[in-house]
Design a protein around this motif. Structure first.
Motif, PDB file in Angstrom:
ATOM      1  N   ASP A  31       0.170  -1.134  -0.070  1.00 61.57           N
ATOM      2  CA  ASP A  31       0.414  -0.006  -0.155  1.00 61.57           C
ATOM      3  C   ASP A  31       0.868   0.773   0.135  1.00 61.57           C
ATOM      4  O   ASP A  31       0.384   2.227  -0.691  1.00 61.57           O
ATOM      5  N   HIS A  32       1.883   1.362   1.086  1.00 62.01           N
ATOM      6  CA  HIS A  32       2.709   2.691   0.777  1.00 62.01           C
ATOM      7  C   HIS A  32       3.835   2.654  -0.806  1.00 62.01           C
ATOM      8  O   HIS A  32       3.597   3.746  -1.099  1.00 62.01           O
ATOM      9  N   MET A  33       4.079   1.794  -0.759  1.00 67.40           N
ATOM     10  CA  MET A  33       4.350   1.696  -2.553  1.00 67.40           C
ATOM     11  C   MET A  33       3.648   1.546  -3.832  1.00 67.40           C
ATOM     12  O   MET A  33       3.833   2.739  -4.414  1.00 67.40           O
ATOM     13  N   ARG A  34       2.588   1.502  -3.187  1.00 65.17           N
ATOM     14  CA  ARG A  34       1.020   2.489  -4.295  1.00 65.17           C
ATOM     15  C   ARG A  34       1.117   3.535  -3.949  1.00 65.17           C
ATOM     16  O   ARG A  34       0.531   4.401  -5.281  1.00 65.17           O
ATOM     17  N   ALA A  35       1.078   3.903  -2.849  1.00 65.33           N
ATOM     18  CA  ALA A  35       0.861   5.744  -2.739  1.00 65.33           C
ATOM     19  C   ALA A  35       1.821   6.529  -3.311  1.00 65.33           C
ATOM     20  O   ALA A  35       1.327   7.318  -3.985  1.00 65.33           O
ATOM     21  N   ASP A  36       3.282   5.518  -3.365  1.00 63.46           N
ATOM     22  CA  ASP A  36       4.293   6.580  -3.111  1.00 63.46           C
ATOM     23  C   ASP A  36       3.897   6.617  -5.031  1.00 63.46           C
ATOM     24  O   ASP A  36       5.234   7.650  -5.288  1.00 63.46           O
ATOM     25  N   LEU A  37       4.131   5.475  -5.861  1.00 60.41           N
ATOM     26  CA  LEU A  37       4.387   5.286  -6.797  1.00 60.41           C
ATOM     27  C   LEU A  37       2.665   6.668  -7.514  1.00 60.41           C
ATOM     28  O   LEU A  37       2.956   7.210  -8.907  1.00 60.41           O
ATOM     29  N   LYS A  38       1.607   6.484  -6.837  1.00 59.97           N
ATOM     30  CA  LYS A  38       0.646   7.262  -7.788  1.00 59.97           C
ATOM     31  C   LYS A  38       1.302   8.607  -7.116  1.00 59.97           C
ATOM     32  O   LYS A  38       0.628  10.015  -8.139  1.00 59.97           O
ATOM     33  N   ALA A  39       2.005   9.082  -6.011  1.00 59.02           N
ATOM     34  CA  ALA A  39       2.500  10.381  -5.842  1.00 59.02           C
ATOM     35  C   ALA A  39       3.296  11.001  -6.721  1.00 59.02           C
ATOM     36  O   ALA A  39       3.406  12.108  -7.342  1.00 59.02           O
ATOM     37  N   ARG A  40       4.392   9.889  -6.978  1.00 58.92           N
ATOM     38  CA  ARG A  40       5.548  10.393  -8.353  1.00 58.92           C
ATOM     39  C   ARG A  40       4.360  10.956  -9.626  1.00 58.92           C
ATOM     40  O   ARG A  40       5.023  11.670 -11.093  1.00 58.92           O
ATOM     41  N   THR A  41       3.675  10.061 -10.212  1.00 54.84           N
ATOM     42  CA  THR A  41       2.502   9.967 -11.546  1.00 54.84           C
ATOM     43  C   THR A  41       1.766  11.072 -11.667  1.00 54.84           C
ATOM     44  O   THR A  41       0.878  10.654 -12.765  1.00 54.84           O
ATOM     45  N   ALA A  42       1.936  11.588 -10.704  1.00 59.41           N
ATOM     46  CA  ALA A  42       0.225  12.155 -11.112  1.00 59.41           C
ATOM     47  C   ALA A  42       0.481  13.662 -11.607  1.00 59.41           C
ATOM     48  O   ALA A  42      -0.883  14.096 -12.654  1.00 59.41           O
ATOM     49  N   TRP A  43       1.507  14.074 -12.020  1.00 55.87           N
ATOM     50  CA  TRP A  43       1.883  14.789 -13.197  1.00 55.87           C
ATOM     51  C   TRP A  43       0.640  13.927 -14.193  1.00 55.87           C
ATOM     52  O   TRP A  43       0.481  15.215 -15.416  1.00 55.87           O
ATOM     53  N   MET A  44       1.074  12.783 -14.100  1.00 54.32           N
ATOM     54  CA  MET A  44       0.765  12.819 -16.177  1.00 54.32           C
ATOM     55  C   MET A  44      -0.269  12.459 -15.906  1.00 54.32           C
ATOM     56  O   MET A  44      -1.189  12.617 -17.788  1.00 54.32           O
ATOM     57  N   ASP A  45      -1.509  12.658 -14.903  1.00 52.93           N
ATOM     58  CA  ASP A  45      -2.231  12.897 -15.383  1.00 52.93           C
ATOM     59  C   ASP A  45      -3.344  13.809 -16.153  1.00 52.93           C
ATOM     60  O   ASP A  45      -4.452  13.741 -16.603  1.00 52.93           O
ATOM     61  N   GLU A  46      -2.159  15.261 -15.822  1.00 54.11           N
ATOM     62  CA  GLU A  46      -2.537  16.562 -16.175  1.00 54.11           C
ATOM     63  C   GLU A  46      -2.645  16.915 -18.274  1.00 54.11           C
ATOM     64  O   GLU A  46      -2.529  17.379 -18.685  1.00 54.11           O
ATOM     65  N   LEU A  47      -1.918  15.615 -18.598  1.00 53.23           N
ATOM     66  CA  LEU A  47      -1.120  15.773 -19.318  1.00 53.23           C
ATOM     67  C   LEU A  47      -2.105  15.742 -20.682  1.00 53.23           C
ATOM     68  O   LEU A  47      -3.058  14.369 -20.224  1.00 53.23           O
ATOM     69  N   THR A  48      -1.841  16.255 -21.645  1.00 48.59           N
ATOM     70  CA  THR A  48      -3.344  16.182 -23.241  1.00 48.59           C
ATOM     71  C   THR A  48      -2.335  15.266 -23.662  1.00 48.59           C
ATOM     72  O   THR A  48      -1.657  14.599 -24.012  1.00 48.59           O
ATOM     73  N   GLU A  49      -3.212  14.551 -24.733  1.00 49.15           N
ATOM     74  CA  GLU A  49      -2.784  14.045 -26.174  1.00 49.15           C
ATOM     75  C   GLU A  49      -1.896  13.808 -26.607  1.00 49.15           C
ATOM     76  O   GLU A  49      -0.886  13.953 -26.338  1.00 49.15           O
ATOM     77  N   GLU A  50      -1.001  15.673 -26.961  1.00 52.42           N
ATOM     78  CA  GLU A  50      -0.332  16.389 -27.772  1.00 52.42           C
ATOM     79  C   GLU A  50       1.265  15.994 -26.831  1.00 52.42           C
ATOM     80  O   GLU A  50       2.058  16.007 -27.456  1.00 52.42           O
ATOM     81  N   ASP A  51       1.073  16.669 -25.531  1.00 54.61           N
ATOM     82  CA  ASP A  51       1.685  16.079 -24.747  1.00 54.61           C
ATOM     83  C   ASP A  51       2.141  14.957 -24.303  1.00 54.61           C
ATOM     84  O   ASP A  51       3.827  14.409 -24.811  1.00 54.61           O
TER      85      ASP A  51
END
Length: 81
Positions: A31-51
């Motif tokens: 669970d800790h590793m999942r939360a850490d991974l989610k925090a590290r990759t949160a910026w990807m949720d804001e990317l557009t198709e062009e990005d």
């Protein structure tokens, strides 16, 4: 219940409890590793198709450049390792 059966049963219960504790700790770590991974990759949720397309082009260029540099390695002139 005789002493042998009681001893066997107690041993089995102890093993099950220890296994439960061990698995609980593993799930806690997971669970800790999942939360850490989610925090590290949160910026990807804001990317557009062009990005994403731009990132893919850049990654492709980088891989091609690395392969070209590897093929130019003087220690391996024929491209073998």
């Amino acid at each position: 219940m005789n002493a042998g059966v009681w001893s066997w049963l107690r041993c089995r219960v102890t093993e099950a409890w220890n296994r439960n504790l061990r698995h609980r700790e593993l799930y806690r770590q997971l669970d800790h590793m999942r939360a850490d991974l989610k925090a590290r990759t949160a910026w990807m949720d804001e990317l557009t198709e062009e990005d994403f397309a731009e990132m893919l082009r850049g990654l492709t260029e980088c891989i091609n450049a690395m392969q070209a540099a590897d093929n130019d390695d003087p220690d391996h002139p024929d491209g073998t390792r």
